[in-house]
Design a protein around this motif. Structure first.
Motif, PDB file in Angstrom:
ATOM      1  N   HIS A  63       0.794  -1.227   0.000  1.00 46.19           N
ATOM      2  CA  HIS A  63       0.000   0.000   0.000  1.00 46.19           C
ATOM      3  C   HIS A  63       0.827   1.278   0.000  1.00 46.19           C
ATOM      4  O   HIS A  63       0.456   2.267  -0.615  1.00 46.19           O
ATOM      5  N   ILE A 108       0.691  -6.737  -4.642  1.00 53.58           N
ATOM      6  CA  ILE A 108      -0.578  -6.432  -3.978  1.00 53.58           C
ATOM      7  C   ILE A 108      -1.108  -7.719  -3.361  1.00 53.58           C
ATOM      8  O   ILE A 108      -1.157  -8.762  -4.009  1.00 53.58           O
ATOM      9  N   HIS A 110      -3.888  -9.149  -2.719  1.00 58.03           N
ATOM     10  CA  HIS A 110      -4.893 -10.003  -3.367  1.00 58.03           C
ATOM     11  C   HIS A 110      -4.429 -10.525  -4.726  1.00 58.03           C
ATOM     12  O   HIS A 110      -5.107 -11.324  -5.354  1.00 58.03           O
ATOM     13  N   HIS A 131     -10.903  -5.712   0.131  1.00 53.40           N
ATOM     14  CA  HIS A 131     -10.935  -6.441  -1.140  1.00 53.40           C
ATOM     15  C   HIS A 131     -10.481  -7.894  -1.043  1.00 53.40           C
ATOM     16  O   HIS A 131     -10.227  -8.547  -2.054  1.00 53.40           O
ATOM     17  N   SER A 347      -3.971  -2.036  -9.766  1.00 56.20           N
ATOM     18  CA  SER A 347      -4.811  -2.355  -8.600  1.00 56.20           C
ATOM     19  C   SER A 347      -5.177  -3.828  -8.529  1.00 56.20           C
ATOM     20  O   SER A 347      -5.059  -4.565  -9.503  1.00 56.20           O
ATOM     21  N   CYS A 410       0.117  -1.027  -4.853  1.00 56.11           N
ATOM     22  CA  CYS A 410      -1.214  -0.420  -5.009  1.00 56.11           C
ATOM     23  C   CYS A 410      -1.135   0.892  -5.774  1.00 56.11           C
ATOM     24  O   CYS A 410      -2.067   1.280  -6.472  1.00 56.11           O
ATOM     25  N   CYS A 413      -3.914   3.704  -6.910  1.00 58.27           N
ATOM     26  CA  CYS A 413      -5.274   3.233  -6.664  1.00 58.27           C
ATOM     27  C   CYS A 413      -5.876   4.061  -5.533  1.00 58.27           C
ATOM     28  O   CYS A 413      -7.071   4.298  -5.487  1.00 58.27           O
ATOM     29  N   ASN A 432     -11.125   0.099  -8.340  1.00 54.97           N
ATOM     30  CA  ASN A 432     -12.451  -0.322  -7.882  1.00 54.97           C
ATOM     31  C   ASN A 432     -13.235   0.752  -7.145  1.00 54.97           C
ATOM     32  O   ASN A 432     -14.391   0.554  -6.815  1.00 54.97           O
ATOM     33  N   ARG A 438     -10.274   9.732  -3.590  1.00 55.92           N
ATOM     34  CA  ARG A 438      -9.642   8.418  -3.492  1.00 55.92           C
ATOM     35  C   ARG A 438      -8.284   8.388  -4.201  1.00 55.92           C
ATOM     36  O   ARG A 438      -7.329   7.800  -3.728  1.00 55.92           O
TER      37      ARG A 438
HETATM   38  S1  SF4 Z   1      -8.088  -1.502  -3.590  1.00 55.28           S
HETATM   39 FE1  SF4 Z   1      -6.231  -0.465  -4.203  1.00 55.28          FE
HETATM   40  S2  SF4 Z   1      -5.277   0.078  -2.254  1.00 55.28           S
HETATM   41 FE2  SF4 Z   1      -6.762  -1.541  -1.805  1.00 55.28          FE
HETATM   42  S3  SF4 Z   1      -5.621  -3.476  -1.966  1.00 55.28           S
HETATM   43 FE3  SF4 Z   1      -6.531  -3.069  -3.958  1.00 55.28          FE
HETATM   44  S4  SF4 Z   1      -4.900  -2.025  -5.072  1.00 55.28           S
HETATM   45 FE4  SF4 Z   1      -4.393  -1.874  -2.919  1.00 55.28          FE
END
Ligand code: SF4
Lengths: 468, 210
Positions: A63, A108, A110, A131, A347, A410, A413, A432, A438
């Motif tokens: 992040h 990232i 995820h 997420h 992202s 990230c 994002c 997203n 943001r």
């Molecule tokens: S939404 Fe954006 S800030 Fe949050 S984990 Fe996904 S890439 Fe990272």
């Protein structure tokens, strides 16, 4: 009794029933990142508690780290370095595996958890990050929590969870050519609303879902939180099995066979009862673009932006008005009337190899370059995505077209006080969330698929017209 | 965690739907690796015309003297959606809020609130309007009472108490100010027993420690 996929996953992890609607659930994997995970680890240490099963806990830096080439611990975000240093020392102290900045597998959270086989079908996985539902795309029971709950899971390998209701969203028809999982999900949020999944675990089903690649299913489930859902799920099939095979933390040998056998059972029984069922016709779905400051405000890319006066009631009308002011848009106009300042590909929604491939293919096919005055970024989701993309020469395609090619993370994002697109910058973005601020103070985010973002970057205005 | 039983305070209306945690506490306002130092960043995008130098936006409800010392926030549906950051809850608490009333809450926010002793009360839109009509007459005198023992809100005496529904488990946690981890630690034996069984049932799910 016939059960849904969610019922089965819930039951398999139930350690104790606490009340009619609440259970103590076993947590198979915990993933942390330096933004919220560091708080959980510090708090755990302060209370003199230990990580109960450290082999099941992981942490990444995604992040706050810079995504500039040659990056180190220093970041543009004020006090960012504190988070990085604190995370490193807390993971060392607790003995959990950290994918640090220089680690070839950093990325990232995820994106790397499925890539490394840390997330698998049938596992429960939590992360202090909303997420986390992304991993439902594999058929994992995965959801986002706060720091205190993460601490609870670290200390006890369990969480006390209020059982959500179940919803099935079934898509009729198959996705038209050039329309992606991102469009499918933006459309779903538009139809169900940003609160429409509140209190539900949602299973996505239908031919179109079966046809999606595993990466596309991750994109789909990623935005279940934008429906306010507990999580999103897709029943694992052979594609998922093939995807997981041979991953670093996936089982091997006899355990792999046992896993595969188990995963066969992970699907909703034909007569299973869902508390809610929705059907969406997507046979004629067009690429989606958001115009407001909640992901539910999407339109077909070539439709007119709604007039605030056409809202159903006065309070919606006032909200639309406010959003259009923030976004600098006029009701009744088209999104293609608006030049963009920036384009962002990245992202946890759209930074996997297949996303980059889609965008790069557009550049190759059209030979277009980023329009003058548009700042365009491509940020691979992980070290592995970056390596694989580079092995296929994608980085050169992006660089030659005028995109920046960054280190994984990230990135923009979200805006944490470091790098930003600038006040009132209009951004076509594969992310997203289009909330106010943001992507930077005053930034105007338009959510879209990688194809739409790259087409807009080259056109210099918002468009999904692949022929421009 | 501070127990919660009753609370009487100024209720401030912020009736927008889908107020997200990025707005409650923007990422750039989360400056330290701790749960504190967040109050000044609460609602920064709306509260200031220039957040960098903290120029107040006089039009924002929490900057109005009418709502000085507000400890009950009344919001639109799906409050706390978006990022899972618990900082949103910490920022509200640090700013003196004890209760948020809204037609619905995002699940993660609701869970975070519960674990920090911030009460979330679900009240339908018409109930909210009824309450606010009365509050707005004189917000500093027309205080709202939130009673978790009885699960009622008291405001306009003419209307009588407004009941609300609360999950019994959550209610107990709040009333007693329970530390959830401590509570679960009482189940460590059943967790170990579950694990032993599960290692046979799902051996592939268990990674080996070194
Ligand atoms: S939404 Fe954006 S800030 Fe949050 S984990 Fe996904 S890439 Fe990272």
């Amino acid at each position: 009794m016939a059960k849904t996929l969610f019922d089965k996953l819930w039951q398999e992890h139930e350690v104790e029933t606490l009340s009619e609607r609440e259970s103590l659930l076993y947590i198979d994997r915990i993933f942390l990142h330096e933004r919220t995970g560091s708080v959980a680890l510090n708090s755990l240490l302060e209370c003199g508690r230990e990580v109960r099963r450290r082999e099941h806990a992981f942490c990444t830096m995604d992040h706050i780290v810079d995504t500039f080439p040659g990056r180190g611990d220093t970041t543009l975000m004020p006090s960012g370095k504190d988070f990085i240093v604190a995370t490193r020392s807390a993971t060392r102290e607790t003995g959990i595996r950290l994918f640090d900045i220089q680690d070839p597998d950093q990325g990232i959270v995820h994106v790397i958890s499925p890539e490394l086989g840390i997330a698998l079908p049938g596992l429960s996985l939590i992360c202090p990050d909303s997420h986390t539902c992304t991993l439902g795309g594999l058929g994992a029971l995965a959801w986002g929590v706060g720091s205190t709950e993460a601490e609870h899971a670290l200390a006890t390998s369990t969480l006390r969870v209020t059982r959500p209701q179940t919803m099935q969203v079934r898509f009729e028809g198959s996705l038209p050519q050039g329309v992606t999982a991102k469009d499918l999900m933006l459309f779903t949020i538009r139809e169900l609303s940003a609160a429409g999944g509140g209190g539900y675990a949602i299973e996505f089903a239908g031919e179109a879902i079966e046809a999606l690649s595993v990466e596309a299913r991750l994109t789909l489930c990623n935005m279940a939180t934008e429906l306010s859902a507990f999580t999103g799920l897709v029943a694992p099939d052979q594609k998922v099995v093939d995807y997981c095979a041979g991953r670093q933390f996936a089982p091997s040998g006899a355990r792999w066979d046992q896993a595969c056998a188990h995963w066969q059972s992970l699907r909703s029984d034909p007569q299973a009862h869902f508390d809610s069922k929705k059907t969406l016709d997507i046979a004629h779905l067009k690429p989606q673009l958001s115009w407001g400051t909640s992901p539910q405000y999407c339109i077909d890319w070539d439709d007119a932006i709604p007039l605030a006066g056409d809202a159903l009631n006065a309070s919606d009308s006032a909200a639309w008005q406010r959003m259009q002011e923030y976004m600098g848009l006029a009701g009744g106009s088209r999104l293609s009337d608006y030049p963009i300042d920036a384009a962002f590909i990245g992202s946890c929604t759209n930074s996997r190899l297949s996303d980059l491939r889609l965008a790069a293919d557009y550049l190759l096919r059209t030979g277009h370059r980023v329009a003058r005055g548009v700042k365009a970024l491509c940020v691979p989701g992980s070290g592995r995505v970056k390596r694989e993309a580079e092995a296929q020469g994608l980085h050169e395609i992006f660089l030659n077209a005028g995109f920046e090619w960054r280190e994984p993370g990230c990135s923009m994002c979200f805006y944490a006080g470091g790098e930003s697109f600038g006040d009132r910058a209009r951004v076509a973005s594969t992310t997203n969330r289009n909330f106010e601020g943001r992507q930077g103070i005053g930034a105007r985010t338009h959510l879209a698929s990688p194809v739409t973002v790259v087409a807009s970057a080259c056109a210099g205005y918002l468009t999904a017209d692949a022929t421009v | 965690m501070t127990p919660f039983s009753q609370h009487l305070g100024v209720a401030a209306p912020l009736l927008r739907d889908n107020i997200d945690t990025d707005t409650i506490i923007p990422s750039r306002e989360m400056r330290t690796v701790s749960r504190t130092g967040l109050a000044a960043g609460l609602f920064a995008p709306w509260r200031y015309t220039d957040a960098e130098v903290r120029t107040p936006n006089n039009g924002f409800v929490l900057n109005s003297t009418d709502y000085d010392g507000a400890s009950i926030l009344v919001a639109g549906q799906n409050f706390g959606c978006g990022s899972s950051r618990e900082h949103a809850v910490w920022a509200l608490i640090e700013s003196g809020f004890r209760v948020v009333i809204a037609p619905s809450f995002a699940t993660i926010f609701k869970n975070n609130a519960l674990r920090n002793g911030l009460l979330t009360v679900e009240l339908d839109h018409s109930g909210i309007l009824e309450m606010l009509n009365w509050v707005e007459v004189d917000p500093q005198r027309h205080l709202v009472e939130v009673d978790l023992e009885q699960c009622v809100l008291r405001h306009d005496a003419a209307l009588g108490p407004t009941p609300f529904v609360m999950n019994p488990q959550s209610r107990k946690m709040l009333l007693q100010g329970l530390d959830e981890i401590g509570l679960t630690e009482q189940s460590l034996d059943s967790i170990a027993a579950f694990e032993a069984k599960d290692r046979k049932r799902r051996p592939w799910a268990h990674l080996s420690g070194d």
